[in-house]
Scaffold this motif. Structure first.
Motif, PDB file in Angstrom:
ATOM      1  N   TYR A 171     -30.520 -53.949 -47.060  1.00 47.12           N
ATOM      2  CA  TYR A 171     -31.878 -53.429 -46.846  1.00 47.12           C
ATOM      3  C   TYR A 171     -32.630 -54.235 -45.795  1.00 47.12           C
ATOM      4  CZ  TYR A 171     -33.893 -57.356 -49.442  1.00 47.12           C
ATOM      5  OH  TYR A 171     -34.280 -58.610 -49.846  1.00 47.12           O
ATOM      6  N   ARG A 172     -32.245 -55.495 -45.587  1.00 44.89           N
ATOM      7  CA  ARG A 172     -32.941 -56.333 -44.611  1.00 44.89           C
ATOM      8  C   ARG A 172     -32.701 -55.847 -43.182  1.00 44.89           C
ATOM      9  NH1 ARG A 172     -31.364 -62.536 -46.412  1.00 44.89           N
ATOM     10  NH2 ARG A 172     -32.019 -62.442 -48.621  1.00 44.89           N
ATOM     11  N   THR A 173     -31.525 -55.311 -42.941  1.00 42.34           N
ATOM     12  CA  THR A 173     -31.125 -54.978 -41.582  1.00 42.34           C
ATOM     13  C   THR A 173     -30.894 -53.489 -41.360  1.00 42.34           C
ATOM     14  OG1 THR A 173     -28.858 -55.495 -42.262  1.00 42.34           O
ATOM     15  CG2 THR A 173     -30.084 -57.231 -41.136  1.00 42.34           C
ATOM     16  N   GLY A 174     -31.063 -52.692 -42.401  1.00 44.69           N
ATOM     17  CA  GLY A 174     -30.883 -51.256 -42.264  1.00 44.69           C
ATOM     18  C   GLY A 174     -29.444 -50.795 -42.270  1.00 44.69           C
ATOM     19  N   HIS A 175     -28.537 -51.610 -42.813  1.00 48.74           N
ATOM     20  CA  HIS A 175     -27.143 -51.206 -42.889  1.00 48.74           C
ATOM     21  C   HIS A 175     -26.924 -50.290 -44.094  1.00 48.74           C
ATOM     22  CE1 HIS A 175     -26.559 -54.665 -40.175  1.00 48.74           C
ATOM     23  NE2 HIS A 175     -25.503 -53.993 -39.781  1.00 48.74           N
ATOM     24  N   LEU A 176     -25.831 -49.538 -44.028  1.00 47.23           N
ATOM     25  CA  LEU A 176     -25.506 -48.619 -45.105  1.00 47.23           C
ATOM     26  C   LEU A 176     -25.183 -49.393 -46.376  1.00 47.23           C
ATOM     27  CD1 LEU A 176     -23.228 -46.120 -43.135  1.00 47.23           C
ATOM     28  CD2 LEU A 176     -25.589 -45.746 -43.903  1.00 47.23           C
ATOM     29  N   SER A 177     -25.573 -48.824 -47.496  1.00 42.78           N
ATOM     30  CA  SER A 177     -25.357 -49.479 -48.785  1.00 42.78           C
ATOM     31  C   SER A 177     -25.193 -48.420 -49.862  1.00 42.78           C
ATOM     32  CB  SER A 177     -26.552 -50.381 -49.120  1.00 42.78           C
ATOM     33  OG  SER A 177     -26.408 -50.961 -50.401  1.00 42.78           O
ATOM     34  N   MET A 178     -24.309 -48.688 -50.801  1.00 40.70           N
ATOM     35  CA  MET A 178     -24.116 -47.759 -51.906  1.00 40.70           C
ATOM     36  C   MET A 178     -25.331 -47.752 -52.825  1.00 40.70           C
ATOM     37  SD  MET A 178     -20.191 -48.307 -53.227  1.00 40.70           S
ATOM     38  CE  MET A 178     -20.540 -49.930 -53.913  1.00 40.70           C
ATOM     39  N   ASP A 179     -25.415 -46.742 -53.658  1.00 34.47           N
ATOM     40  CA  ASP A 179     -26.356 -46.722 -54.765  1.00 34.47           C
ATOM     41  C   ASP A 179     -25.676 -47.455 -55.919  1.00 34.47           C
ATOM     42  OD1 ASP A 179     -27.905 -46.163 -57.015  1.00 34.47           O
ATOM     43  OD2 ASP A 179     -28.432 -44.150 -56.323  1.00 34.47           O
ATOM     44  N   TYR A 180     -25.971 -48.743 -56.047  1.00 29.53           N
ATOM     45  CA  TYR A 180     -25.257 -49.578 -57.017  1.00 29.53           C
ATOM     46  C   TYR A 180     -25.593 -49.210 -58.461  1.00 29.53           C
ATOM     47  CZ  TYR A 180     -23.500 -52.443 -53.220  1.00 29.53           C
ATOM     48  OH  TYR A 180     -22.839 -52.864 -52.099  1.00 29.53           O
ATOM     49  N   GLU A 181     -26.795 -48.735 -58.689  1.00 29.99           N
ATOM     50  CA  GLU A 181     -27.143 -48.292 -60.039  1.00 29.99           C
ATOM     51  C   GLU A 181     -26.309 -47.068 -60.415  1.00 29.99           C
ATOM     52  OE1 GLU A 181     -31.049 -46.921 -62.699  1.00 29.99           O
ATOM     53  OE2 GLU A 181     -31.282 -47.507 -60.595  1.00 29.99           O
ATOM     54  N   ILE A 229     -22.631 -54.499 -69.885  1.00 32.20           N
ATOM     55  CA  ILE A 229     -23.513 -55.663 -69.761  1.00 32.20           C
ATOM     56  C   ILE A 229     -24.040 -55.700 -68.329  1.00 32.20           C
ATOM     57  CG2 ILE A 229     -23.730 -58.159 -70.048  1.00 32.20           C
ATOM     58  CD1 ILE A 229     -21.122 -58.030 -71.724  1.00 32.20           C
ATOM     59  N   GLU A 230     -25.322 -55.504 -68.150  1.00 31.83           N
ATOM     60  CA  GLU A 230     -25.942 -55.502 -66.827  1.00 31.83           C
ATOM     61  C   GLU A 230     -26.172 -56.934 -66.348  1.00 31.83           C
ATOM     62  OE1 GLU A 230     -26.892 -54.620 -63.451  1.00 31.83           O
ATOM     63  OE2 GLU A 230     -26.926 -52.784 -64.658  1.00 31.83           O
ATOM     64  N   ILE A 231     -25.711 -57.257 -65.127  1.00 29.08           N
ATOM     65  CA  ILE A 231     -25.910 -58.608 -64.591  1.00 29.08           C
ATOM     66  C   ILE A 231     -26.510 -58.596 -63.189  1.00 29.08           C
ATOM     67  CG2 ILE A 231     -24.040 -59.609 -65.970  1.00 29.08           C
ATOM     68  CD1 ILE A 231     -22.270 -59.489 -63.448  1.00 29.08           C
ATOM     69  N   SER A 232     -26.634 -57.431 -62.556  1.00 26.65           N
ATOM     70  CA  SER A 232     -27.075 -57.387 -61.157  1.00 26.65           C
ATOM     71  C   SER A 232     -28.478 -57.935 -60.967  1.00 26.65           C
ATOM     72  CB  SER A 232     -26.992 -55.958 -60.616  1.00 26.65           C
ATOM     73  OG  SER A 232     -27.899 -55.103 -61.288  1.00 26.65           O
ATOM     74  N   ALA A 264     -23.151 -66.056 -66.829  1.00 23.39           N
ATOM     75  CA  ALA A 264     -22.171 -66.345 -67.878  1.00 23.39           C
ATOM     76  C   ALA A 264     -22.817 -66.330 -69.251  1.00 23.39           C
ATOM     77  CB  ALA A 264     -21.506 -67.693 -67.610  1.00 23.39           C
ATOM     78  N   VAL A 265     -24.017 -66.897 -69.352  1.00 23.78           N
ATOM     79  CA  VAL A 265     -24.724 -66.947 -70.642  1.00 23.78           C
ATOM     80  C   VAL A 265     -25.054 -65.537 -71.118  1.00 23.78           C
ATOM     81  CG1 VAL A 265     -26.873 -67.637 -71.774  1.00 23.78           C
ATOM     82  CG2 VAL A 265     -25.637 -69.270 -70.328  1.00 23.78           C
ATOM     83  N   ARG A 266     -25.528 -64.676 -70.217  1.00 25.15           N
ATOM     84  CA  ARG A 266     -25.864 -63.313 -70.643  1.00 25.15           C
ATOM     85  C   ARG A 266     -24.630 -62.566 -71.136  1.00 25.15           C
ATOM     86  NH1 ARG A 266     -29.300 -59.050 -67.059  1.00 25.15           N
ATOM     87  NH2 ARG A 266     -30.973 -60.492 -67.664  1.00 25.15           N
ATOM     88  N   ILE A 267     -23.530 -62.692 -70.416  1.00 25.50           N
ATOM     89  CA  ILE A 267     -22.308 -62.003 -70.825  1.00 25.50           C
ATOM     90  C   ILE A 267     -21.829 -62.535 -72.172  1.00 25.50           C
ATOM     91  CG2 ILE A 267     -19.877 -61.633 -70.263  1.00 25.50           C
ATOM     92  CD1 ILE A 267     -20.658 -61.670 -67.302  1.00 25.50           C
ATOM     93  N   ALA A 268     -21.831 -63.865 -72.316  1.00 29.26           N
ATOM     94  CA  ALA A 268     -21.372 -64.468 -73.569  1.00 29.26           C
ATOM     95  C   ALA A 268     -22.265 -64.078 -74.738  1.00 29.26           C
ATOM     96  CB  ALA A 268     -21.320 -65.987 -73.427  1.00 29.26           C
ATOM     97  N   ASP A 269     -23.577 -64.086 -74.522  1.00 25.94           N
ATOM     98  CA  ASP A 269     -24.509 -63.681 -75.581  1.00 25.94           C
ATOM     99  C   ASP A 269     -24.225 -62.251 -76.033  1.00 25.94           C
ATOM    100  OD1 ASP A 269     -25.743 -66.126 -75.582  1.00 25.94           O
ATOM    101  OD2 ASP A 269     -27.500 -65.494 -74.433  1.00 25.94           O
TER     102      ASP A 269
END
Length: 357
Positions: free
Chosen positions: A146-156, A172-175, A199-204
């Motif tokens: 988004y900083r440079t206007g390059h193509l990017s997937m819809d990660y959501e 488990i959402e980590i993004s 790591a803590v979020r995934i382990a929890d």
């Protein structure tokens, strides 16, 4: 005028003759250190290849990849494209600040369907009563494009697609815990010292307590990541920091030399200090663990640096890389009984998953 024309014709002819002779007699390497990949080999000469046209295609690729002083020409090309003509990228590689990144676009649904089917087959064949989890690691293009206007997937959309088609796994959402500077400047991977919270979020979410007190240690070696070579541009090196704790230092490791393999620091890819790099199956054992919890992680290279952070919560962790072992052979090497299972993969591999089997 005639003399001038003769000089030009002679000079051009001499140049092409010299380059042709150089290409014929110069012994070119089979492996590109800068790009970290094998270069094209001379194609097989047979009637079938010649008639089908495969020989000419493969020969063209061979001559391009074995061109004399190839890295020099690659660097000239990269600078001309990006600095002289101000193109935004060079073969999908772009820079912003100190970061070098690669565009991961578009979302490759057929590749995602392929890996979803692969994971479902593993679930049906091996995972009867296991608790199953899914975490997806976004590539750093998510935080830079988004900083440079390059193509990017819809990660959501990408994550939702995987989660919806793997309904048997708890997602488990980590993004939201990551940002651009949690990744190396010149490489695709994340920095271990930046992902403790991940790591803590995934382990929890998996019901494990992985609390450890870490000390940070700087690797005494410059690190030029995979994007440094692919960009063909001069850049500053990265540094690698690794984390130590009493639990990590006391862990027993099988199929890798150590949790941190310092011999790899001298190789072409110092990131491979983490569990000796790409290995088919690696086992970590924690004899000091008070519980008998076991964890099996299906992973790519991102898993090498986060797995040591899970050691405090498990008596045994088994890492499996499906790029190097067929899923049909897993029962010969992995005991799935009484183990939680985590599918932990980067969008880079999930979007280009044909190497998994």
């Amino acid at each position: 005028m005639k003399t001038k024309n003769r000089i030009i014709i002679f000079s051009v002819s001499a140049f092409f003759l010299m380059m042709s002779l150089w290409g014929i007699f110069w012994e070119t390497p089979n492996y590109s250190q800068s790009e970290r990949r094998a270069l094209a080999s001379f194609p097989n000469v047979n009637v079938e290849n010649i008639v089908s046209g495969d020989f000419s295609k493969e020969f063209d690729n061979y001559t391009v990849e074995r061109f004399p002083a190839r890295d020099v020409w690659r660097q000239i090309k990269a600078y001309v494209k990006t600095k002289l003509f101000f193109q935004k990228d060079n073969n999908n590689i772009y820079t912003t600040g100190r970061h070098i990144s690669q565009m991961e676009y578009p979302m490759n649904t057929p590749m995602m369907d392929y890996v979803i089917e692969l994971f479902s087959g593993i679930k049906e064949k091996y995972l009867d009563d296991n608790k199953i989890y899914l975490a997806i690691i976004p590539d750093k293009n998510k935080y830079l494009a988004y900083r440079t206007g390059h193509l990017s997937m819809d990660y959501e959309k990408f994550s939702n697609y995987m989660a919806e088609h793997m309904e048997y796994a708890k997602y488990i959402e980590i993004s939201d815990l990551l940002e651009a500077d949690d990744y190396y400047y010149t490489d695709s991977h994340w920095r271990q010292e930046k992902i403790v919270d991940v790591a803590v979020r995934i382990a929890d979410a998996m019901g494990a307590n992985i609390f450890q007190t870490y000390s940070e240690h700087l690797l005494e070696a410059d690190f030029y990541g995979v994007y440094a070579g692919q960009s063909a541009l001069k850049c500053e090196p990265d540094t690698i920091t690794y984390l130590l704790s009493e639990t990590i230092q006391g862990a027993q490791v099988e199929s890798a030399k150590a949790v941190y393999d310092m011999e790899k620091a001298k190789g072409t890819d110092p990131y491979e200090i983490f569990l000796s790099g790409n290995q088919t199956i690696v086992t970590l054992k924690n004899s000091q663990c008070e519980n008998q919890k076991r964890l099996i992680i299906f992973r790519d290279s991102f898993g090498s640096s986060i797995a040591p952070l899970f050691i405090g919560g498990y008596s045994e962790i088994i890492l499996v890389d499906l790029r190097y072992i067929s899923s049909d052979k897993l029962s010969e090497f992995v005991d799935f009984e009484n183990a939680d299972v985590l599918f932990l993969y980067s969008t880079i591999l999930l979007n280009n998953s044909r190497s998994m089997k």
